[in-house]
Design a protein around this motif. Structure first.
Motif, PDB file in Angstrom:
ATOM      1  N   ASN A   1      71.981  62.700  53.491  1.00  7.86           N
ATOM      2  CA  ASN A   1      71.664  64.389  52.997  1.00  7.86           C
ATOM      3  C   ASN A   1      70.628  63.872  54.260  1.00  7.86           C
ATOM      4  O   ASN A   1      70.845  65.241  55.265  1.00  7.86           O
ATOM      5  N   ALA A   2      69.683  63.317  53.822  1.00  8.41           N
ATOM      6  CA  ALA A   2      68.403  63.826  54.529  1.00  8.41           C
ATOM      7  C   ALA A   2      68.142  62.740  56.134  1.00  8.41           C
ATOM      8  O   ALA A   2      67.967  63.966  56.694  1.00  8.41           O
ATOM      9  N   PHE A   3      68.991  61.873  56.468  1.00  9.48           N
ATOM     10  CA  PHE A   3      69.514  61.653  57.775  1.00  9.48           C
ATOM     11  C   PHE A   3      70.324  62.569  58.993  1.00  9.48           C
ATOM     12  O   PHE A   3      70.398  63.170  59.457  1.00  9.48           O
ATOM     13  N   ASP A   4      71.245  63.365  57.056  1.00  7.05           N
ATOM     14  CA  ASP A   4      71.651  63.872  57.953  1.00  7.05           C
ATOM     15  C   ASP A   4      71.863  65.573  58.629  1.00  7.05           C
ATOM     16  O   ASP A   4      71.490  66.114  59.566  1.00  7.05           O
ATOM     17  N   ALA A   5      70.755  65.654  58.042  1.00  2.00           N
ATOM     18  CA  ALA A   5      69.967  67.311  58.191  1.00  2.00           C
ATOM     19  C   ALA A   5      68.808  67.473  59.097  1.00  2.00           C
ATOM     20  O   ALA A   5      68.644  68.109  59.908  1.00  2.00           O
ATOM     21  N   HIS A   6      68.469  65.700  59.182  1.00  3.52           N
ATOM     22  CA  HIS A   6      67.176  65.694  59.926  1.00  3.52           C
ATOM     23  C   HIS A   6      67.386  65.097  61.433  1.00  3.52           C
ATOM     24  O   HIS A   6      67.140  63.634  61.061  1.00  3.52           O
ATOM     25  N   PRO A   7      68.057  65.493  62.225  1.00  2.00           N
ATOM     26  CA  PRO A   7      68.629  64.380  63.299  1.00  2.00           C
ATOM     27  C   PRO A   7      67.611  63.201  64.041  1.00  2.00           C
ATOM     28  O   PRO A   7      68.252  62.086  64.433  1.00  2.00           O
ATOM     29  N   GLY A   8      66.218  63.573  63.721  1.00  2.00           N
ATOM     30  CA  GLY A   8      65.470  62.706  64.304  1.00  2.00           C
ATOM     31  C   GLY A   8      64.346  61.834  63.110  1.00  2.00           C
ATOM     32  O   GLY A   8      63.675  61.116  63.354  1.00  2.00           O
ATOM     33  N   LEU A   9      65.368  62.590  62.415  1.00  2.00           N
ATOM     34  CA  LEU A   9      64.146  61.288  61.277  1.00  2.00           C
ATOM     35  C   LEU A   9      64.528  59.267  60.825  1.00  2.00           C
ATOM     36  O   LEU A   9      63.958  58.855  60.788  1.00  2.00           O
ATOM     37  N   GLU A  10      65.308  58.945  61.576  1.00  2.46           N
ATOM     38  CA  GLU A  10      65.932  57.494  62.195  1.00  2.46           C
ATOM     39  C   GLU A  10      65.006  57.436  62.899  1.00  2.46           C
ATOM     40  O   GLU A  10      64.417  55.705  62.858  1.00  2.46           O
ATOM     41  N   ASP A  11      65.254  57.982  63.816  1.00  3.25           N
ATOM     42  CA  ASP A  11      63.623  57.877  65.408  1.00  3.25           C
ATOM     43  C   ASP A  11      62.447  57.608  64.531  1.00  3.25           C
ATOM     44  O   ASP A  11      62.049  57.155  64.924  1.00  3.25           O
ATOM     45  N   TYR A  12      62.144  58.151  63.980  1.00  2.00           N
ATOM     46  CA  TYR A  12      60.848  58.715  63.838  1.00  2.00           C
ATOM     47  C   TYR A  12      60.740  57.513  62.527  1.00  2.00           C
ATOM     48  O   TYR A  12      59.234  56.783  62.147  1.00  2.00           O
ATOM     49  N   MET A  13      61.167  57.084  61.611  1.00  2.00           N
ATOM     50  CA  MET A  13      61.304  55.650  61.197  1.00  2.00           C
ATOM     51  C   MET A  13      61.136  55.131  60.983  1.00  2.00           C
ATOM     52  O   MET A  13      59.992  53.838  60.584  1.00  2.00           O
ATOM     53  N   LYS A  14      61.876  54.591  62.173  1.00  2.00           N
ATOM     54  CA  LYS A  14      61.577  53.708  62.988  1.00  2.00           C
ATOM     55  C   LYS A  14      60.381  52.963  63.931  1.00  2.00           C
ATOM     56  O   LYS A  14      59.748  52.250  63.575  1.00  2.00           O
ATOM     57  N   THR A  15      59.250  55.033  64.444  1.00  2.00           N
ATOM     58  CA  THR A  15      58.425  54.407  64.341  1.00  2.00           C
ATOM     59  C   THR A  15      57.281  53.777  63.730  1.00  2.00           C
ATOM     60  O   THR A  15      55.852  53.608  64.651  1.00  2.00           O
ATOM     61  N   ILE A  16      57.376  54.285  62.061  1.00  2.00           N
ATOM     62  CA  ILE A  16      56.803  53.701  61.311  1.00  2.00           C
ATOM     63  C   ILE A  16      56.583  52.692  60.469  1.00  2.00           C
ATOM     64  O   ILE A  16      56.195  52.249  59.306  1.00  2.00           O
ATOM     65  N   THR A  17      57.567  52.016  61.149  1.00  2.00           N
ATOM     66  CA  THR A  17      58.218  50.870  60.119  1.00  2.00           C
ATOM     67  C   THR A  17      57.703  49.021  61.430  1.00  2.00           C
ATOM     68  O   THR A  17      58.105  49.735  62.547  1.00  2.00           O
ATOM     69  N   ALA A  18      56.907  48.255  60.531  1.00  2.00           N
ATOM     70  CA  ALA A  18      56.645  47.444  61.282  1.00  2.00           C
ATOM     71  C   ALA A  18      58.284  46.833  62.020  1.00  2.00           C
ATOM     72  O   ALA A  18      57.463  46.070  63.274  1.00  2.00           O
ATOM     73  N   LEU A  19      59.012  46.369  61.464  1.00  2.00           N
ATOM     74  CA  LEU A  19      60.284  45.306  61.919  1.00  2.00           C
ATOM     75  C   LEU A  19      60.976  46.004  62.390  1.00  2.00           C
ATOM     76  O   LEU A  19      62.183  46.521  63.141  1.00  2.00           O
ATOM     77  N   GLY A  20      60.829  47.913  63.151  1.00  2.00           N
ATOM     78  CA  GLY A  20      61.160  49.278  63.719  1.00  2.00           C
ATOM     79  C   GLY A  20      62.879  49.033  63.687  1.00  2.00           C
ATOM     80  O   GLY A  20      63.263  49.466  64.182  1.00  2.00           O
ATOM     81  N   ARG A  21      63.380  49.126  62.673  1.00  2.00           N
ATOM     82  CA  ARG A  21      64.650  49.700  62.088  1.00  2.00           C
ATOM     83  C   ARG A  21      63.919  50.078  60.192  1.00  2.00           C
ATOM     84  O   ARG A  21      63.166  50.194  59.892  1.00  2.00           O
ATOM     85  N   VAL A  22      65.443  51.028  60.096  1.00  2.00           N
ATOM     86  CA  VAL A  22      65.670  51.749  58.743  1.00  2.00           C
ATOM     87  C   VAL A  22      66.284  50.235  57.648  1.00  2.00           C
ATOM     88  O   VAL A  22      66.969  49.328  58.777  1.00  2.00           O
ATOM     89  N   GLY A  23      66.603  50.479  57.028  1.00  2.00           N
ATOM     90  CA  GLY A  23      66.396  49.635  56.085  1.00  2.00           C
ATOM     91  C   GLY A  23      67.785  49.654  56.046  1.00  2.00           C
ATOM     92  O   GLY A  23      68.697  50.244  55.662  1.00  2.00           O
ATOM     93  N   MET A  24      68.500  48.427  55.662  1.00  2.35           N
ATOM     94  CA  MET A  24      70.346  48.420  54.795  1.00  2.35           C
ATOM     95  C   MET A  24      70.372  48.262  53.354  1.00  2.35           C
ATOM     96  O   MET A  24      69.710  47.436  53.004  1.00  2.35           O
TER      97      MET A  24
END
Length: 255
Positions: A200-223
């Motif tokens: 729901n959070a990812f669906d509601a905020h289209p830019g969330l994934e890109d932002y999370m990549k920028t604040i994560t050392a390994l550059g992606r969202v977890g699986m």
């Protein structure tokens, strides 16, 4: 003599998301799994079938971890299952994974939402673990789930993260009080992960994934695959000397 690999894990919230991944990761390492689910019986049975296809034993058992008053009856029925399916009266690993999401700003958090979070994330964990002690084998493992949000702050999660902070403190106390039985107790703290929990959070905020990549050392969202193996490792013999530790698996968020 029982084969050394024939350990039994109980995973709460094991029918979906991270819990499902933990259950499968444990099974792949040779562990039998009790899949505890709240309402999704069909999904839980699918996880059981997958585990059995891996050559391990598995069973799905219903429990609402928010309802402490049902715990005694749950463990009574579980003891029957352990005897019938495994010829044992105990299990080895307890994975306190069940969780719900009630995001709200601190100023807007209702008492009802607070209590729902508390009952699942702290009270349920506290008393389920307490009740489980009589059914756990010595030299077992307890793995509690926390969150990166207990280390860094993201508005909307004040109640949720505070309860996870309580779980982190509880983990240290459990490690000290259960050490004489050879039981290790650790906490795994995921960062943001792609699951139905966060959809729901990812669906509601289209830019969330890109932002999370920028604040994560390994550059992606977890699986989910990034977490299950960590839990399985903590239940392995190789992790026998690790206890009272918080292991954050977030890819290096907010460093």
């Amino acid at each position: 003599m029982m084969e050394s690999g024939n350990k039994i894990a109980l995973v709460t919230g094991g029918s979906r998301g991270l819990g499902k991944n933990m259950a499968l990761a444990l099974a792949k390492k040779g562990t039998d799994v009790i899949v505890v689910y709240r309402s999704k019986a069909e999904e839980a049975e699918e996880v059981v079938a997958t585990i059995e296809a891996l050559g391990r034993k598995s069973v799905a058992v219903q429990l609402d971890t928010a309802n402490v008053h049902t715990f005694d009856a749950f463990f009574k029925s579980l003891s029957v299952i352990l005897q019938e399916k495994w010829g044992r009266n105990s299990f080895d690993f307890l994975i306190n994974n069940a969780g719900i999401d009630r995001r709200s700003a601190f100023a807007d958090t209702s008492e009802e939402a607070f209590d729902e979070l508390m009952n699942v994330h702290f009270k349920g964990v506290y008393f389920l673990t307490q009740k489980a002690l009589g059914y756990m084998a010595d030299n077992g493992r307890i793995v509690n789930l926390s969150t990166g949000l207990a280390r860094f702050s993201t508005p909307g999660y004040a109640a949720y993260a505070s309860m996870k902070g309580a779980v982190e403190t509880l983990t240290k106390y459990l490690a000290k009080e259960l050490g004489h039985r050879g039981i290790t107790v650790n906490v795994v703290a995921p960062g943001i992960i792609h699951t139905d929990f966060t959809k729901n959070a990812f669906d509601a905020h289209p830019g969330l994934e890109d932002y999370m990549k920028t604040i994560t050392a390994l550059g992606r969202v977890g699986m989910p695959d990034d977490i299950g193996g960590v839990v399985a490792f903590l239940c392995s013999d190789e992790a026998r000397w690790i206890t009272a530790q918080r292991i954050e698996a977030s890819g290096g968020m907010n460093l």
